[in-house]
Design a protein around this motif. Structure first.
Motif, short mmCIF file in Angstrom:
data_model
loop_
_atom_site.label_atom_id
_atom_site.label_comp_id
_atom_site.label_asym_id
_atom_site.label_seq_id
_atom_site.Cartn_x
_atom_site.Cartn_y
_atom_site.Cartn_z
N CYS A 127 0.82 -1.22 0.00
CA CYS A 127 0.00 0.00 0.00
C CYS A 127 0.85 1.26 0.00
CB CYS A 127 -0.92 0.02 1.22
SG CYS A 127 -2.22 -1.22 1.18
N ASN A 128 0.27 2.33 -0.54
CA ASN A 128 0.93 3.64 -0.46
C ASN A 128 0.61 4.29 0.88
OD1 ASN A 128 -1.71 4.58 -0.68
ND2 ASN A 128 -1.50 5.19 -2.83
N GLU A 129 0.98 5.54 1.04
CA GLU A 129 0.79 6.22 2.33
C GLU A 129 -0.69 6.40 2.67
OE1 GLU A 129 1.53 9.23 -0.95
OE2 GLU A 129 2.44 7.36 -0.22
N ASN A 130 -1.55 6.28 1.67
CA ASN A 130 -2.99 6.41 1.90
C ASN A 130 -3.67 5.07 2.17
OD1 ASN A 130 -2.99 9.25 1.47
ND2 ASN A 130 -2.97 8.91 -0.74
N THR A 132 -3.76 2.41 0.10
CA THR A 132 -4.37 1.82 -1.08
C THR A 132 -3.30 1.30 -2.04
OG1 THR A 132 -4.46 3.98 -2.18
CG2 THR A 132 -6.41 3.27 -0.93
#
Length: 266
Positions: A127-130, A132
């Motif tokens: 996942c990215n920092e968000n 997702t």
């Protein structure tokens, strides 16, 4: 990766499967060549991979990968590959006495725990920092049925897989891909393994099943591959489809052909 299989599945390094739960299974043969196919496909395409390796050591996968033109060591060092050493974790279970252990398989033998720690590692890796997944990403498991032999329940395994499905391929815009292998030998009676296979088959939208020939060993035909496309979530436009191929495993490739059209027959 195997170019003929890419052509059959309409996939490739620049066109990896997205929004898919792909189930691999085998009976009376070894279907692990399919694991190496998807691993090399994503790595050659420059895509991120999280590999949960329960069956073999890193050196084994690296050696096979080199034959297919990829370096797992290089991919790991660059951050493209996140390698979760499930084999080591499972062996460590027999030696650990610390109740505060961070082993993600610590749910073994403890009905109050589940595979949430393992999922947390996967989510952090892809996942990215968000929180997702926004680029083509593969979560690969070899093989999930080993968790049954460790004493983890079918329910806990399916809960883990469902979390991965939602994370990677839960809607029509999803770009992630979940691939797992289950051994399913017909001559071995194992109700939990059969149930796990049925549940995974029901929830997957592509099922590749490798099976040994009923006639026994043949030097020119090593087995047959059944391919089933479905749309269990009703979010795509793919119609159910079934194809059957026979195959021959070579040192650095696998050849596929229609039943009855091998060189030995023709």
């Amino acid at each position: 990766m195997f170019t003929e299989l890419n052509a059959i599945l309409n996939q490739g390094p620049s066109k990896p499967p997205e929004g898919s739960f792909i189930l691999l299974s085998d009976s009376q043969t070894e279907g692990t060549f399919l694991i190496h196919h998807f691993l090399s496909l994503f790595l050659k395409g420059g895509h991120r991979v999280c590999f949960i390796a329960l069956a073999q050591s890193f050196s084994h996968y690296h050696a096979v990968g080199q034959k297919l033109g990829i370096s797992l060591t290089t991919a790991k060092e660059s951050g493209q590959l996140v390698y979760i050493d499930g084999l080591k974790y499972s062996l460590d279970l027999h030696n650990e006495t610390d109740p505060g252990s961070t082993n993600p398989l610590q749910s073994v033998g403890d009905k109050t725990k589940n595979l949430q720690p393992l999922f947390d590692i996967v989510a952090k890796a892809v996942c990215n920092e968000n929180g997702t997944v926004t680029t083509p990403t593969l979560v690969l498991i070899d093989d999930i049925s080993i968790l049954l032999s460790l004493g983890i329940s079918v329910k806990d395994i399916m809960d883990f897989l469902q979390y991965c499905v939602v994370l990677l391929c839960g809607n029509i815009q999803s770009v992630g891909c979940l691939v797992t292998l289950i051994h399913a030998d017909k001559d071995v009676e194992d109700e939990d393994n059969e149930l796990l296979l049925k549940l995974c088959s029901y929830h997957s939208n592509l099922h590749l099943h490798a099976e040994g020939l009923s006639s026994g060993y043949c030097k020119d035909v090593h087995g047959q591959l059944s391919i089933n496309w479905t749309d269990p979530w009703q979010i795509g436009t793919r119609k159910p489809e079934h194809k059957l191929y026979q195959y021959k495993i070579l040192d650095r490739n696998v050849k596929f052909f229609a039943p009855g059209t091998s060189a030995a027959v023709l």
